[in-house]
Design a protein around this motif. Structure first.
Motif, PDB file in Angstrom:
ATOM      1  N   UNK A 317     -43.856 -19.754-143.465  1.00 21.32           N
ATOM      2  CA  UNK A 317     -43.222 -18.752-142.611  1.00 21.32           C
ATOM      3  C   UNK A 317     -42.543 -17.656-143.440  1.00 21.32           C
ATOM      4  N   UNK A 318     -42.791 -17.647-144.732  1.00 21.77           N
ATOM      5  CA  UNK A 318     -42.028 -16.770-145.628  1.00 21.77           C
ATOM      6  C   UNK A 318     -42.177 -15.293-145.298  1.00 21.77           C
ATOM      7  N   UNK A 319     -43.325 -14.888-144.728  1.00 18.89           N
ATOM      8  CA  UNK A 319     -43.528 -13.475-144.399  1.00 18.89           C
ATOM      9  C   UNK A 319     -42.881 -13.087-143.071  1.00 18.89           C
ATOM     10  N   UNK A 364     -41.550 -16.555-135.081  1.00 20.74           N
ATOM     11  CA  UNK A 364     -42.518 -16.708-136.161  1.00 20.74           C
ATOM     12  C   UNK A 364     -41.895 -17.173-137.458  1.00 20.74           C
ATOM     13  N   UNK A 365     -40.563 -17.078-137.554  1.00 17.74           N
ATOM     14  CA  UNK A 365     -39.883 -17.400-138.798  1.00 17.74           C
ATOM     15  C   UNK A 365     -38.894 -18.537-138.643  1.00 17.74           C
ATOM     16  N   UNK A 366     -37.711 -18.352-139.216  1.00 17.85           N
ATOM     17  CA  UNK A 366     -36.707 -19.407-139.274  1.00 17.85           C
ATOM     18  C   UNK A 366     -35.378 -18.895-138.737  1.00 17.85           C
ATOM     19  N   UNK A 367     -34.723 -19.706-137.912  1.00 18.24           N
ATOM     20  CA  UNK A 367     -33.374 -19.398-137.438  1.00 18.24           C
ATOM     21  C   UNK A 367     -32.422 -20.391-138.092  1.00 18.24           C
ATOM     22  N   UNK A 368     -31.458 -19.865-138.832  1.00 14.73           N
ATOM     23  CA  UNK A 368     -30.484 -20.706-139.536  1.00 14.73           C
ATOM     24  C   UNK A 368     -29.173 -20.711-138.770  1.00 14.73           C
TER      25      UNK A 368
END
Length: 580
Positions: A317-319, A364-368
């Motif tokens: 998911x880095x992009x 599409x990514x990450x939720x912290x």
């Protein structure tokens, strides 16, 4: 040799257009290190003459990444060697008849730009190669003019490669081009390019080089935010670029397959070689590409946020976006709208058109979710529902919005104890803790202190302006004897303090904070034989009860009941006897 200055007007159009589209500064430099053309900020920051040995190196090698400006061999002798304004720079040679005649540079002078270029290096290198090839084409076409301006071809090729929806228009407001993502968006809304031209051409006006007013006009009618930037050449408005910011990130067009993730070893950013850190890295490596939720626990200052970002950057998911929210810093009455967004008119003061929440921004990514233990109890069941269904409704909305987000949560609280106190929902705790990761405190891995201290030393060189690149043996010994109640964050602050105090070119013990410099080694107080035997009895009793009832929340409640102690007392003993 061909002179790039002869083709400056056409090259300038390419550089100006792409600096706006890519949100980086750009320049073209000839073989003598003289600036042919550049963005205004590049000229202001670096001047009209570039370090010649650097240019000669790029001319000989073809392409070069300057990821440590001012600290690389090619920087030796440069007037900026100790205070380079650039954060990162991508360079590629321009060739005519297979002979290098100049260099194209994509440069960022900001931390945000540095992060973007570093994370997408391969993508920007590919675009840079296309730019240099098209400049070569410009030279050939200028010698044999065609009916099509070469910079337009370059612009269109690169915009076709973009994931976002882009459109370009001329000085009269007529749309000249739209890429595949924009075409898909227009068809979805039953619109033609001419429809957009009619929407905004009456209101087209340009003031300086800032955002165009058509953005608001179009945004209202398309139901999506619009970013519009003018393209200025020779102080003349020649057109502009539109970007449609959809509710959620668009998929990458099939015509432009996403490049493989660069193997940059993001987990190597977790500094340390101790057994505890090696075990942490091994576990993180196994779960980096999973979509399962991760719960990071550890004392304050151990680097939980740093680990969360490292997991994201090492994952597939880095992009995509990494969105962080601190649950302890948001007022309870704003929490729901911050997480889930809101629709227009949802409450007094709601923004026109509504606003996406952190979940949508992280699609599409990450939720912290940092400091998850401080999340208001009233919000927890709503978060649990979103995690279970992977859909959400904005505040004041009725439609369900599907999301694709990986959740990483972190806390320095004992969530099991909060569950026992009914301050945190048990079902949410189990949902978040699918993959638990505990970060060791710094006092548990003191062998990592030298590596960490050296890393912070180099990090602080630019901040302090001190050319200190080493730490004395005595200073390292004192750093390794300290117990670090504030963990890694305290160590970083201590190094920065010492660098500000140091007057030599090596960081000495005399410059360390007083609490570290003046510490004394105190022999541990030995427990009496009777107390030691009592402790052994308690440990064995607790261990047997845990084996009988289990170590989950329900099991620990049974253990406390059987031993005749409170649940909080049990947690304290588990921690004191290191039974968890």
């Amino acid at each position: 040799m061909v002179s790039l200055d002869l083709f400056k007007p056409a090259i300038e159009k390419v550089i100006t257009g792409f600096s706006d589209i890519l949100n980086v500064d750009a320049a073209v430099i000839n073989g003598n290190g003289q600036l042919v053309t550049s963005t205004e900020r590049y000229l202001k920051q670096k001047g009209a003459l570039v370090h010649v040995p650097s240019i000669e190196l790029v001319l000989s090698q073809g392409q070069y990444l300057v990821d440590k400006p001012g600290a690389m061999d090619m920087c030796t002798g440069c007037r900026f060697s100790t205070h380079c304004p650039a954060k990162v720079e991508l360079l590629s040679s321009i060739k005519v008849a297979n002979q290098p005649i100049g260099v194209v540079s994509l440069t960022s002078f900001t931390k945000e730009g540095q992060n973007r270029l570093s994370k997408n290096t391969e993508k920007y290198q590919q675009i840079l190669t296309e730019i240099t090839e098209m400049i070569t084409t410009i030279i050939h076409l200028e010698r044999s003019p065609s009916s099509r301006e070469p910079y337009s071809l370059l612009l269109e090729e690169t915009l076709h490669a973009a994931c976002d929806a882009y459109l370009t228009f001329d000085r009269n407001g007529k749309l000249a081009f739209h890429n595949a993502a924009a075409d898909s968006y227009l068809r979805k809304h039953h619109l033609q390019p001419d429809d957009l031209s009619r929407m905004f051409s009456p209101s087209l006006a340009v003031e300086g080089d800032g955002p165009l007013p058509i953005a608001n006009c179009l945004g209202d009618k398309l139901g999506a935010p619009i970013e519009a930037s003018p393209i200025i050449v020779d102080n003349q408005f020649v057109g502009g670029v539109l970007k449609i910011v959809a509710d959620r990130p668009q998929a990458v067009p099939a015509a432009f397959p996403r490049p493989a993730l660069p193997n940059r070893g993001s987990l190597d950013k977790i500094i340390g070689t101790s057994p505890a850190v090696n075990a942490l890295k091994q576990k993180t490596e196994k779960i980096k590409n999973s979509s399962s939720t991760v719960l990071i626990t550890g004392e304050t200052g151990t680097g939980k946020g740093h680990l969360a970002r490292a997991i994201h950057e090492a994952s597939n998911r880095a992009y995509q976006p990494f969105v962080a929210i601190n649950c302890a810093s948001i007022p309870e009455n704003l929490f729901e709208s911050e997480l889930f967004g809101y629709e227009e008119g949802a409450f007094t003061g709601a923004k026109k058109g509504g606003k996406p929440g952190r979940f949508e921004l992280a699609h599409g990514g990450t939720l912290f979710l940092d400091e998850i233990g401080d999340m208001p109890l009233a919000i927890q069941p709503k978060l649990l529902r979103v995690l279970q269904e992977m859909t959400l409704e904005r505040v004041g909305g009725t439609r369900s919005i599907p999301i694709d987000v990986r959740i990483i949560a972190a806390t320095n609280h004992d969530l099991e104890e909060l569950v026992a106190q009914k301050k945190f929902r048990a079902d949410l705790y189990y949902r978040l803790g699918v993959i638990p990761i505990a970060i060791p405190s710094l006092r548990e891995r003191l062998e990592d202190v030298p590596l960490l201290a050296e890393s912070f030393l180099h990090k602080c060189v630019g901040k302090t302006g001190k050319a200190i690149h080493a730490i004395s043996h005595e200073a390292l010994e004192r750093l390794q004897r300290y117990t670090w109640p504030g963990n890694v964050r305290e160590l970083e602050n201590a190094i920065e303090y010492a660098m500000n105090m140091e007057s030599e070119d090596v960081l000495t013990a005399d410059s360390l904070p007083d609490r570290i410099r003046m510490q004394q080694t105190v022999p541990a107080v030995q427990a009496s034989p009777i107390k030691a035997k009592l402790a052994d009895v308690q440990i064995e009793a607790i261990r047997q009860a845990l084996q009988k009832h289990g170590s989950d929340l329900k099991g620990k409640q049974e253990v406390a009941r059987e031993l005749g102690i409170g649940i909080r007392t049990l947690y304290r003993k588990l921690k004191a006897y290191q039974l968890t």
